[in-house]
Write a protein that holds these residues in place. Sequence first.
Motif, mmCIF file in Angstrom:
data_model
loop_
_atom_site.group_PDB
_atom_site.id
_atom_site.type_symbol
_atom_site.label_atom_id
_atom_site.label_comp_id
_atom_site.label_asym_id
_atom_site.label_seq_id
_atom_site.Cartn_x
_atom_site.Cartn_y
_atom_site.Cartn_z
ATOM 1 N N ARG A 82 41.769 33.112 38.028
ATOM 2 C CA ARG A 82 40.280 32.874 38.770
ATOM 3 C C ARG A 82 40.933 33.748 39.564
ATOM 4 N NH1 ARG A 82 40.532 27.937 36.553
ATOM 5 N NH2 ARG A 82 39.484 27.362 34.699
ATOM 6 N N PHE A 83 42.572 33.662 40.529
ATOM 7 C CA PHE A 83 42.465 34.121 41.812
ATOM 8 C C PHE A 83 42.080 35.706 41.712
ATOM 9 C CE2 PHE A 83 45.049 36.037 44.302
ATOM 10 C CZ PHE A 83 44.794 35.416 45.683
ATOM 11 N N ALA A 84 42.899 36.266 40.167
ATOM 12 C CA ALA A 84 42.214 37.825 40.026
ATOM 13 C C ALA A 84 41.017 37.683 41.046
ATOM 14 C CB ALA A 84 43.341 37.868 39.545
ATOM 15 N N ILE A 85 40.545 36.967 39.735
ATOM 16 C CA ILE A 85 39.004 37.039 38.653
ATOM 17 C C ILE A 85 38.308 37.325 39.878
ATOM 18 C CG2 ILE A 85 36.948 36.475 37.296
ATOM 19 C CD1 ILE A 85 39.090 35.841 35.351
ATOM 20 N N ALA A 86 38.109 36.586 40.704
ATOM 21 C CA ALA A 86 37.776 36.152 42.258
ATOM 22 C C ALA A 86 37.853 37.091 43.536
ATOM 23 C CB ALA A 86 38.156 34.683 42.695
ATOM 24 N N GLY A 87 38.870 37.849 43.222
ATOM 25 C CA GLY A 87 39.562 38.613 44.388
ATOM 26 C C GLY A 87 38.716 39.874 43.426
ATOM 27 N N ALA A 88 38.438 40.854 42.765
ATOM 28 C CA ALA A 88 37.945 42.053 41.969
ATOM 29 C C ALA A 88 36.224 41.191 42.385
ATOM 30 C CB ALA A 88 38.152 41.827 41.106
ATOM 31 N N GLU A 89 36.272 40.418 41.501
ATOM 32 C CA GLU A 89 34.387 40.084 42.499
ATOM 33 C C GLU A 89 34.113 40.025 43.475
ATOM 34 O OE1 GLU A 89 32.822 37.136 38.440
ATOM 35 O OE2 GLU A 89 33.552 36.172 40.756
ATOM 36 N N THR A 90 34.951 40.042 44.918
ATOM 37 C CA THR A 90 34.940 40.139 45.889
ATOM 38 C C THR A 90 35.006 41.419 46.599
ATOM 39 O OG1 THR A 90 35.880 37.849 46.658
ATOM 40 C CG2 THR A 90 36.150 38.909 48.048
ATOM 41 N N ILE A 91 35.824 42.425 45.870
ATOM 42 C CA ILE A 91 36.331 43.854 46.706
ATOM 43 C C ILE A 91 34.971 44.315 45.739
ATOM 44 C CG2 ILE A 91 38.389 43.179 47.230
ATOM 45 C CD1 ILE A 91 38.886 44.916 44.684
ATOM 46 N N ALA A 92 34.365 44.238 44.909
ATOM 47 C CA ALA A 92 33.006 44.922 44.400
ATOM 48 C C ALA A 92 32.142 44.116 45.504
ATOM 49 C CB ALA A 92 33.072 44.649 43.309
ATOM 50 N N ALA A 93 31.982 42.906 45.486
ATOM 51 C CA ALA A 93 30.795 43.008 46.811
ATOM 52 C C ALA A 93 30.744 43.239 48.131
ATOM 53 C CB ALA A 93 30.536 41.770 46.429
ATOM 54 N N SER A 94 32.552 44.113 48.674
ATOM 55 C CA SER A 94 32.437 44.352 49.515
ATOM 56 C C SER A 94 32.543 46.243 49.393
ATOM 57 C CB SER A 94 34.387 44.148 50.399
ATOM 58 O OG SER A 94 34.124 45.438 51.179
ATOM 59 N N ALA A 95 32.571 46.285 48.855
ATOM 60 C CA ALA A 95 31.806 47.510 48.268
ATOM 61 C C ALA A 95 31.061 48.009 48.717
ATOM 62 C CB ALA A 95 32.845 48.845 47.047
ATOM 63 N N LEU A 96 30.140 47.015 47.647
ATOM 64 C CA LEU A 96 28.122 47.579 47.573
ATOM 65 C C LEU A 96 27.449 46.815 48.815
ATOM 66 C CD1 LEU A 96 25.991 47.480 46.489
ATOM 67 C CD2 LEU A 96 25.927 44.665 46.024
#
Length: 462
Positions: free
Chosen positions: A303-317
Amino acid sequence: MTDAPTPRTVGQLRESGHVQKPLRIEIRDNLLAELAAGENPWPGLHGFDETVIPQLERALLAGHDVVLLGERGQGKTRLLRSLVALLDEWTPVIAGAELGEHPYDPITPESRRRAEELGDELPVEWRHRDERYAEKLATPDTSVADLIGDVDPMKVAEGRHLGDPETIHFGLIPRSHRGIVAINELPDLAERIQVAMLNVMEERDIQIRGYVLRLPLDTLVVASANPEDYTNRGRIITPLKDRFGAEIRTHYPTELHDEVAVVRQEAHLVAEVPDHLIEILARFTRNLRESNSVDQRSGVSARFAIAGAETIAASALHRATRQGEEQAVARVVDLETAVDVLGGKIEFETGEEGREGEILTHLLRTATAEAVRGHFRGIDFGLLVDRIESGQMVTTGEQVSARNFLMGLPVLGESDLYDQVCDRLDARNDGERAGAIELALEGLYLARKISKESGGGETVYG
């Protein structure tokens, strides 16, 4: 989902040629059929093909109850839930029966009385396999009544004698008759509650406040737990542990591509995240699992990497919206946002207090450097380094759009260096091209070829 079969009485069910199967035989036959057909009975599970899956398949073929031991985020719950696919899609039950008994084999006093009274007219309902799986998260306040059952005061108030077995309200495990019951975090159950499960697991009867009901429960009990050397909340008592036919250790993915596949499968992304950034997050997670500064007994969850991917996607948006970009694409600059918010998901060793951010940043840079070497090996960046050494600077950051970043790159004349970089990462649009070149610049910085300064929402390579 297909339509349920049509028989609506026991008589019609017999005429249809339906054959009753015990639960373990049903699971065994369906598993063997899928294996013989070359199908994958475990879709969505990555990294277990040579280890956990063969052990689990052998346990199911043997008809064993199973307990999965492993650290957090290793896919234990997902693996347990996937067992549902090995059940028949539809199965007949006595209509209105509390325990969902098979019409050919009623086991409670009430269902037996109805079967004798109605004969072939006993009504039949069809239950989908999704309804034959029950899951309970073990908590310290879980009671015997929750799992096994208790006397129902309302039934006593209706006039039934207190010794009447029909005054019992059944708990989760009896109600899972002819199905699968999963107990997550089994050691969290109080020891007295675990003792109440002993008869259910072995003798297949239940004991409630002095009642001993010889109910031939047909239930597969599966459970998950953290390894006993880590959990401080309890343990699986030895007699209960002995009643599980199979104890299977899970693990984190051993191959990088499996780690990437898990992130891609589980992450809900609000913007495009290129593969190389998912790879960096996967490498970052694996580096954390190998670090002496991290408490490895607690593990580093997927879940660490999963949450990381979701976080950088949110940052890009967030950046794309503020900068007016048509398409939101994550870039290397967004990785820093993941470090800012994910530190709390890691348990560090005693003595590392105050160095958490430094450790995370170092391991992220290590992961980035590994990805750069893997993707850009063989490309000569000398011309770009020369341009930057001559005084040209490249500005990026959360306030810099992909188009502005590309327009600010040093002119390299007739060199196709930028195209080489973009081709290596299959970058096509502005966001992907900016992300690819930004990764190359970060690699040059980590290789000490150029410098980098950050501040005020901007990062300057120079």
